[in-house]
Design an enzyme around this catalytic site. Structure first.
Site, mmCIF file in Angstrom:
data_model
loop_
_atom_site.group_PDB
_atom_site.id
_atom_site.type_symbol
_atom_site.label_atom_id
_atom_site.label_comp_id
_atom_site.label_asym_id
_atom_site.label_seq_id
_atom_site.Cartn_x
_atom_site.Cartn_y
_atom_site.Cartn_z
ATOM 1 C CB SER A 1 -4.590 1.414 14.370
ATOM 2 O OG SER A 1 -5.318 2.527 14.862
ATOM 3 C CG ASN B 1 1.229 1.252 4.925
ATOM 4 O OD1 ASN B 1 1.051 2.010 5.888
ATOM 5 N ND2 ASN B 1 0.761 1.539 3.709
ATOM 6 N N GLY C 1 0.823 -1.215 0.000
ATOM 7 C CA GLY C 1 0.000 0.000 0.000
ATOM 8 C C GLY C 1 0.848 1.251 0.000
ATOM 9 C CB ILE D 1 -1.109 9.577 10.693
ATOM 10 C CG1 ILE D 1 -0.519 8.765 11.862
ATOM 11 C CG2 ILE D 1 0.007 10.091 9.779
ATOM 12 C CD1 ILE D 1 0.384 9.499 12.812
ATOM 13 C CE1 TYR E 1 -7.943 0.813 10.062
ATOM 14 C CE2 TYR E 1 -8.020 1.710 12.277
ATOM 15 C CZ TYR E 1 -7.378 1.589 11.065
ATOM 16 O OH TYR E 1 -6.180 2.224 10.854
HETATM 17 P P1 NAD Z 1 -4.404 5.537 2.909
HETATM 18 O O1 NAD Z 1 -5.825 5.182 2.680
HETATM 19 O O2 NAD Z 1 -3.903 6.868 2.492
HETATM 20 O O3 NAD Z 1 -3.446 4.415 2.281
HETATM 21 C C1 NAD Z 1 -3.719 3.049 2.365
HETATM 22 C C2 NAD Z 1 -3.106 2.378 1.167
HETATM 23 O O4 NAD Z 1 -3.328 0.963 1.252
HETATM 24 C C3 NAD Z 1 -3.750 2.846 -0.163
HETATM 25 O O5 NAD Z 1 -2.746 3.136 -1.080
HETATM 26 C C4 NAD Z 1 -4.553 1.628 -0.604
HETATM 27 O O6 NAD Z 1 -4.675 1.498 -2.009
HETATM 28 C C5 NAD Z 1 -3.715 0.493 -0.031
HETATM 29 N N1 NAD Z 1 -4.484 -0.740 0.083
HETATM 30 C C6 NAD Z 1 -5.627 -0.946 0.768
HETATM 31 N N2 NAD Z 1 -6.047 -2.207 0.608
HETATM 32 C C7 NAD Z 1 -5.137 -2.818 -0.204
HETATM 33 C C8 NAD Z 1 -5.001 -4.126 -0.741
HETATM 34 N N3 NAD Z 1 -5.908 -5.079 -0.467
HETATM 35 N N4 NAD Z 1 -3.930 -4.401 -1.528
HETATM 36 C C9 NAD Z 1 -2.997 -3.470 -1.794
HETATM 37 N N5 NAD Z 1 -3.078 -2.205 -1.328
HETATM 38 C C10 NAD Z 1 -4.134 -1.888 -0.539
HETATM 39 O O7 NAD Z 1 -4.196 5.325 4.490
HETATM 40 P P2 NAD Z 1 -2.968 5.649 5.469
HETATM 41 O O8 NAD Z 1 -3.484 6.605 6.480
HETATM 42 O O9 NAD Z 1 -1.720 5.961 4.717
HETATM 43 O O10 NAD Z 1 -2.849 4.236 6.192
HETATM 44 C C11 NAD Z 1 -1.753 3.349 6.047
HETATM 45 C C12 NAD Z 1 -1.834 2.315 7.165
HETATM 46 O O11 NAD Z 1 -1.740 2.975 8.433
HETATM 47 C C13 NAD Z 1 -3.156 1.545 7.193
HETATM 48 O O12 NAD Z 1 -2.928 0.195 7.549
HETATM 49 C C14 NAD Z 1 -3.928 2.241 8.280
HETATM 50 O O13 NAD Z 1 -4.896 1.406 8.865
HETATM 51 C C15 NAD Z 1 -2.810 2.587 9.251
HETATM 52 N N6 NAD Z 1 -3.139 3.659 10.185
HETATM 53 C C16 NAD Z 1 -3.410 4.919 9.747
HETATM 54 C C17 NAD Z 1 -3.722 5.907 10.683
HETATM 55 C C18 NAD Z 1 -4.016 7.315 10.294
HETATM 56 O O14 NAD Z 1 -4.343 8.113 11.183
HETATM 57 N N7 NAD Z 1 -3.893 7.692 9.033
HETATM 58 C C19 NAD Z 1 -3.769 5.589 12.043
HETATM 59 C C20 NAD Z 1 -3.488 4.292 12.431
HETATM 60 C C21 NAD Z 1 -3.174 3.329 11.514
#
Ligand code: NAD
Length: 255
Positions: free
Chosen positions: A151, A99, A19, A197, A164
């Site tokens: 998370s 990720n 991702g 984030i 989630y």
């Molecule tokens: P985002 O939505 O910007 O990016 C997520 C990426 O994962 C996207 O590019 C999406 O295409 C890819 N993805 C999703 N399912 C997929 C699959 N089956 N195969 C391949 N790619 C896939 O989100 P983000 O905020 O950058 O999140 C990244 C990670 O961090 C995630 O696991 C999210 O749960 C975790 N996270 C984010 C936050 C936050 O506050 N943003 C907090 C805690 C955890």
């Protein structure tokens, strides 16, 4: 001369980030490139975003190589194919960063079983599959660093995010089990638990929820993808060899 030394000193190790087309995954890919890793950039559907990540990796470190691998990380055949594509291009996968993730938020009473399954599949099954197929290579090489993105919601729960939270709590159990199974072969598995984030995943949340979140963050500001990338960089390095099965919260001290 200085340039030659720099090149020779490059670790020549490969990291695969799932991702990695945007958000936290992109920041991790760029940071690992900066650290000297060749980077395999996984993306699901948006090739343009992945190419932009690739360009940023080369900008951060012109000495490294990159490979784009398209695929759904929750699909076994895609995972196997992507691992094959990676090993055709690079001698090993030394670092795996799981990720990729999605949200399908709703209160429990309104959450459909389909939305529950979809989140578990994308967030947790994907980690299992990637760990299984990349782990096999790491076991042979007797070296590896696996970093799973969980998370804070997986540690504390969150109203409206039962699916989630369950997937992210599952990642903690998966990480600890991986650590126990692989520790004797020079492989570590740790999780990073981001707080709030600023990415596309969080920009869709209402101002009210953002305000509520902010009131729980002593740091007084939301985090940036680079904050997570900094933690991953350390856990992906050789310096973290005696840290295993841990969950590192990167959340500005969230209460
Ligand atoms: P985002 O939505 O910007 O990016 C997520 C990426 O994962 C996207 O590019 C999406 O295409 C890819 N993805 C999703 N399912 C997929 C699959 N089956 N195969 C391949 N790619 C896939 O989100 P983000 O905020 O950058 O999140 C990244 C990670 O961090 C995630 O696991 C999210 O749960 C975790 N996270 C984010 C936050 C936050 O506050 N943003 C907090 C805690 C955890």
């Amino acid at each position: 001369m200085e340039e030659t030394i720099k090149k020779n000193e490059r670790i020549e190790r490969t990291a695969l980030v799932t991702g990695a087309g945007r958000g936290i995954g992109r920041a991790i890919a760029v940071r690992l490139a900066k650290d000297g890793f060749d980077v395999v950039i996984n993306y699901h559907s948006n090739q343009q975003e992945a190419e932009a990540t690739e360009a940023l990796c080369h900008e951060a470190n012109p000495d490294i190589k990159t490979l784009l691998v398209q695929g759904d990380v929750s699909d076994e055949a895609d995972v196997q194919r992507m691992v094959e594509e990676s090993t055709a291009a690079f001698p090993a996968i030394d670092v795996l960063v799981n990720n990729a993730g999605i949200t399908r938020d709703n209160l429990m009473l309104r959450m459909t079983p389909e939305d529950f399954d979809a989140v578990l599949r994308s967030n947790l099954r994907s980690c299992f599959l990637m760990t299984k197929f990349v782990g096999r290579l790491m076991l042979k090489k007797r070296y590896g660093r696996i970093v799973n993105i969980s998370s804070v919601v997986g540690l504390h729960g969150n109203a409206g995010q039962a699916n989630y939270a369950a997937s992210k709590a599952g990642i903690v159990g998966l990480t600890k089990s991986t650590a126990l199974e692989y520790a004797s072969r020079g492989i570590t598995a740790n999780a990073v638990a981001p707080g709030f984030i600023e990415t596309r995943m969080t920009e869709v949340l209402s101002e009210e929820i953002k305000k509520q979140m902010m009131s729980r963050i002593p740091a007084g500001h939301f985090g940036h993808p680079e904050d997570i990338a900094n933690a991953v960089s350390f856990l992906a390095s050789e310096q973290s060899s005696y840290i295993n099965g841990q969950v590192l919260s990167v959340d500005g001290g969230m209460q």
